[in-house]
Design an enzyme around this catalytic site. Sequence first.
Site, PDB file in Angstrom:
ATOM      1  N   LYS A   1      -5.325   5.902   9.007  1.00 39.51           N
ATOM      2  CA  LYS A   1      -6.509   6.190   8.186  1.00 39.51           C
ATOM      3  C   LYS A   1      -7.489   7.003   9.028  1.00 39.51           C
ATOM      4  O   LYS A   1      -8.482   6.480   9.539  1.00 39.51           O
ATOM      5  CB  LYS A   1      -7.152   4.892   7.691  1.00 39.51           C
ATOM      6  CG  LYS A   1      -6.266   4.077   6.779  1.00 39.51           C
ATOM      7  CD  LYS A   1      -7.021   2.950   6.108  1.00 39.51           C
ATOM      8  CE  LYS A   1      -7.845   3.442   4.960  1.00 39.51           C
ATOM      9  NZ  LYS A   1      -8.479   2.334   4.172  1.00 39.51           N
TER      10      LYS A   1
ATOM     11  N   ARG B   1       0.847  -1.191   0.000  1.00 38.84           N
ATOM     12  CA  ARG B   1       0.000   0.000   0.000  1.00 38.84           C
ATOM     13  C   ARG B   1       0.883   1.241   0.000  1.00 38.84           C
ATOM     14  O   ARG B   1       1.728   1.421   0.868  1.00 38.84           O
ATOM     15  CB  ARG B   1      -0.917   0.024   1.241  1.00 38.84           C
ATOM     16  CG  ARG B   1      -1.894   1.196   1.208  1.00 38.84           C
ATOM     17  CD  ARG B   1      -2.923   1.098   2.309  1.00 38.84           C
ATOM     18  NE  ARG B   1      -2.380   1.479   3.601  1.00 38.84           N
ATOM     19  CZ  ARG B   1      -3.067   1.429   4.741  1.00 38.84           C
ATOM     20  NH1 ARG B   1      -4.294   0.966   4.750  1.00 38.84           N
ATOM     21  NH2 ARG B   1      -2.502   1.790   5.872  1.00 38.84           N
TER      22      ARG B   1
ATOM     23  N   SER C   1     -12.646  -4.145   1.421  1.00 39.77           N
ATOM     24  CA  SER C   1     -12.866  -3.476   2.704  1.00 39.77           C
ATOM     25  C   SER C   1     -14.365  -3.261   2.914  1.00 39.77           C
ATOM     26  O   SER C   1     -15.059  -2.769   2.018  1.00 39.77           O
ATOM     27  CB  SER C   1     -12.164  -2.112   2.726  1.00 39.77           C
ATOM     28  OG  SER C   1     -10.772  -2.262   2.658  1.00 39.77           O
TER      29      SER C   1
END
Length: 222
Positions: free
Chosen positions: A151, A49, A122
């Site tokens: 996040k 990521r 997700s």
Amino acid sequence: MKAPRAYLRDNPACLRLYAVSDNAWLHGRTLASCCVEAVRGGATFLQLRDKSATNAELIALYRDIQAALREALPDTKAPFVVNDDVQAAFACDADGVHVGQSDAACAEARRILGPDKIVGVSVQTVEQALAAEAAGADYLGVGALIATPTKPDAVCVSKDELARICAAVSIPVVGIGGLGVSTLGCLEKTGAAGAAVVSALFAADDIKAAASVLKREVERVV
């Protein structure tokens, strides 16, 4: 050699310690070496990521990390997927991709990558989980379970909702968001297959040792 999707289906325990790479804490190290140390210490699944990387940069990063893994740990079977960028996952022949909740993301990823690659999605609710499973998802990432600076805009999901999601689907579920040694207990008795960790691994001075400790703890609670 078994295709990634078939391997995951036959070995759901490969989701036990799901390492999500982050280059914010390299401190002179390469991301490839950090990923190798994570897997060496016990990470069973790896996601690349990097929200700031271009498509070409993601492809190059994936190939560098994959080459490092093959050289250092030629016998590892840990699946290695790309976050969000389906085209990058296709171009570098990744084991799969992990996508979010954008419209038709899962079905589109499956169309592009084909039937043998892994597609993770997700989700935050039972409804999203059921829709993802119906669209062909192989596993779900549920969170954020605990507020996390990684996040900051993520919706927090309660332990009860995590348990409801796990009970509603037949595919494995991984908890994510703020998980570390001191917070992994939130997965206990939920039915989760494993924990996805970011800073608990990649911010550690000794990533291999951190992975070993995390692996023991997650195996205790799931």
